[in-house]
Design an enzyme around this catalytic site. Structure first.
Site, PDB file in Angstrom:
ATOM      1  CB  ALA A 229      -0.906  -0.002   1.230  1.00 54.37           C
TER       2      ALA A 229
ATOM      3  CB  THR B 179      -5.689 -10.334  14.800  1.00 55.09           C
ATOM      4  OG1 THR B 179      -5.888 -11.367  15.766  1.00 55.09           O
ATOM      5  CG2 THR B 179      -6.777  -9.292  14.928  1.00 55.09           C
TER       6      THR B 179
ATOM      7  CB  CYS C 241      15.112  -2.957  -0.099  1.00 51.87           C
ATOM      8  SG  CYS C 241      13.436  -2.399   0.015  1.00 51.87           S
TER       9      CYS C 241
HETATM   10  N1  PMP Z   1       9.107  -5.302  -4.593  1.00 51.81           N
HETATM   11  C1  PMP Z   1       9.427  -4.103  -5.117  1.00 51.81           C
HETATM   12  C2  PMP Z   1       9.551  -3.966  -6.608  1.00 51.81           C
HETATM   13  C3  PMP Z   1       9.640  -3.009  -4.274  1.00 51.81           C
HETATM   14  O1  PMP Z   1       9.960  -1.823  -4.812  1.00 51.81           O
HETATM   15  C4  PMP Z   1       9.508  -3.187  -2.875  1.00 51.81           C
HETATM   16  C5  PMP Z   1       9.739  -2.038  -1.923  1.00 51.81           C
HETATM   17  N2  PMP Z   1      10.946  -1.375  -2.111  1.00 51.81           N
HETATM   18  C6  PMP Z   1       9.171  -4.455  -2.386  1.00 51.81           C
HETATM   19  C7  PMP Z   1       8.974  -5.493  -3.283  1.00 51.81           C
HETATM   20  C8  PMP Z   1       9.014  -4.731  -0.928  1.00 51.81           C
HETATM   21  O2  PMP Z   1       7.940  -4.004  -0.410  1.00 51.81           O
HETATM   22  P1  PMP Z   1       7.770  -3.830   1.161  1.00 51.81           P
HETATM   23  O3  PMP Z   1       9.055  -3.220   1.635  1.00 51.81           O
HETATM   24  O4  PMP Z   1       6.608  -2.897   1.296  1.00 51.81           O
HETATM   25  O5  PMP Z   1       7.546  -5.166   1.740  1.00 51.81           O
END
Ligand code: PMP
Length: 372
Positions: free
Chosen positions: A200, A242, A330
């Site tokens: 989201a 939940t 990430c």
């Molecule tokens: N897949 C892609 C292509 C993303 O850009 C991201 C978020 N950077 C994710 C997966 C992982 O999403 P989340 O960190 O919300 O779990």
């Protein structure tokens, strides 16, 4: 400050925020409880949110399972399918430019005896149908291909890839995290997609909530998978625990707004991208090179080299006025595997910045680049 890191995360829309608040305070009931108003109201609101998400994707409510986001969704589908269909085969197909939540899941599965093909990509990060077809084996059980790349914005041809999987009777999953709200998709046109994941917070909803789409078969049954979480059997036994009601209300509202405003938002993103591209080309003509394709991509993502300039230093200097990133939040400490996969040198990668725009930005705000 101009926020241009919308592929990392977006600001919650005020309407999403307003929709969520009652479910933290008055309507705090557990939607699995019964009879009393707080429980019934939160159950009904979750059903409405599910319908909104389903409508955005063009699927039925039953096919939507709420998760904590795409990391969980990608793990859930890939590990769940690998485990459930292990007696049919042990081969998984993916690409070298997936998000770490797909790549690391695949690497983990390799340690458990699965075989994974990591397909190469072209100069803009797209996989070719020929390579894809050639990688199929008798032991293939699943293919997982990112819809739109988070660093380059490039769109894979999910239609032809998923249609081929349908022909071969192989499950197809796509990580659609970056395309939701920015590419108008209707899964009715993609009968080959068995699973899809999204988060989201990439489309102005809250963090920590997302969903997976799990396709129904002709008998109205959802494609079976081994769940990641075992427990009380919520979410059709696919995801016990939940329900995170305020977050779910948030994703529902964000989906409703994304659907209503899709055409305008896409137009605005494209206009902003064109305007920023023009400024960058004029202002930095001697040092700039674009890593992304100009067409067939997610609107609003620009991946740019400033030749001879260190990206970390540049970002630090820009930070008081412009927020951007070197690529994926990430894995920001390592050189981008996506840029390596498209053949860039370490030097080129170390001079690359991603600007990811939003439809919320006014064109005039981008004039700040003229003053740099
Ligand atoms: N897949 C892609 C292509 C993303 O850009 C991201 C978020 N950077 C994710 C997966 C992982 O999403 P989340 O960190 O919300 O779990």
């Amino acid at each position: 400050m101009l926020y241009l890191d919308n592929s990392a995360t977006t600001k919650v829309d005020p309407e999403v925020y307003d929709a969520m608040l009652p479910y933290l305070l008055e309507e705090f009931g557990n939607p699995s409880s019964k009879y009393y108003p707080q429980a019934v109201n939160s159950k009904n609101a979750v059903a409405e949110a599910r319908k909104n998400v389903a409508d955005l994707l063009g699927v039925s409510s039953k096919e939507i399972i709420f998760t904590s986001g795409s990391t969980e969704g990608n793990n859930m589908i890939i590990k769940g399918a690998a485990d459930y269909y292990a007696d049919k085969g042990n081969h998984i197909i993916t690409t070298s430019t997936e998000h770490p939540s797909v790549l690391e899941t695949c690497r983990y599965l390799e340690t458990k005896g699965f075989e994974v093909t990591y397909l190469p990509v072209d100069q803009f990060g797209r996989v070719s149908l020929d390579d894809f077809k050639r990688s199929f084996k008798d032991s293939t059980i699943l293919a997982t291909v990112i819809w739109g790349n988070n660093e380059l914005g490039s769109l894979n041809n999910i239609k032809e890839l998923s249609d081929y999987c349908l022909e071969q009777d192989i499950f197809f999953h796509t990580d659609a995290t970056q395309v939701i709200g920015k590419v108008d998709i209707n899964l009715e046109d993609f009968p080959g997609i068995s699973f899809l994941s999204c988060s989201a917070h990439k489309f102005h909803g809250p963090k920590g909530v997302g969903c997976v789409y799990i396709k129904k078969d002709q008998y109205d049954m959802l494609t079976p998978l081994t769940p990641l979480y075992h427990g009380g059997g919520q979410e059709n036994n696919f995801r016990s625990g939940t329900l995170a009601v305020p977050g779910i209300i948030g994703i529902g509202k964000a989906a409703e707004l994304a659907r209503e405003r899709m055409t305008d938002n896409i137009k605005r993103l494209e206009e902003n991208e064109d305007y920023l591209t023009k400024i960058l080309k004029e202002k930095f003509s001697d040092v700039i090179a674009f890593n992304n394709d100009v067409s067939n991509k997610i609107p609003g993502i620009l991946n740019v080299q400033f030749k001879g300039i260190n990206n970390e230093l540049l970002l630090k200097q820009l930070a008081p006025v412009i927020a951007a990133s070197t690529g994926s939040a990430c894995s920001s400490s390592k050189p981008s595997h996506v840029l390596q996969a498209i053949g860039l040198s370490l030097e080129q990668i170390r001079s690359t910045i991603r600007f990811s725009l939003s439809f919320q930005i006014y064109r005039e705000e981008l004039d700040v680049f003229k003053e740099l």
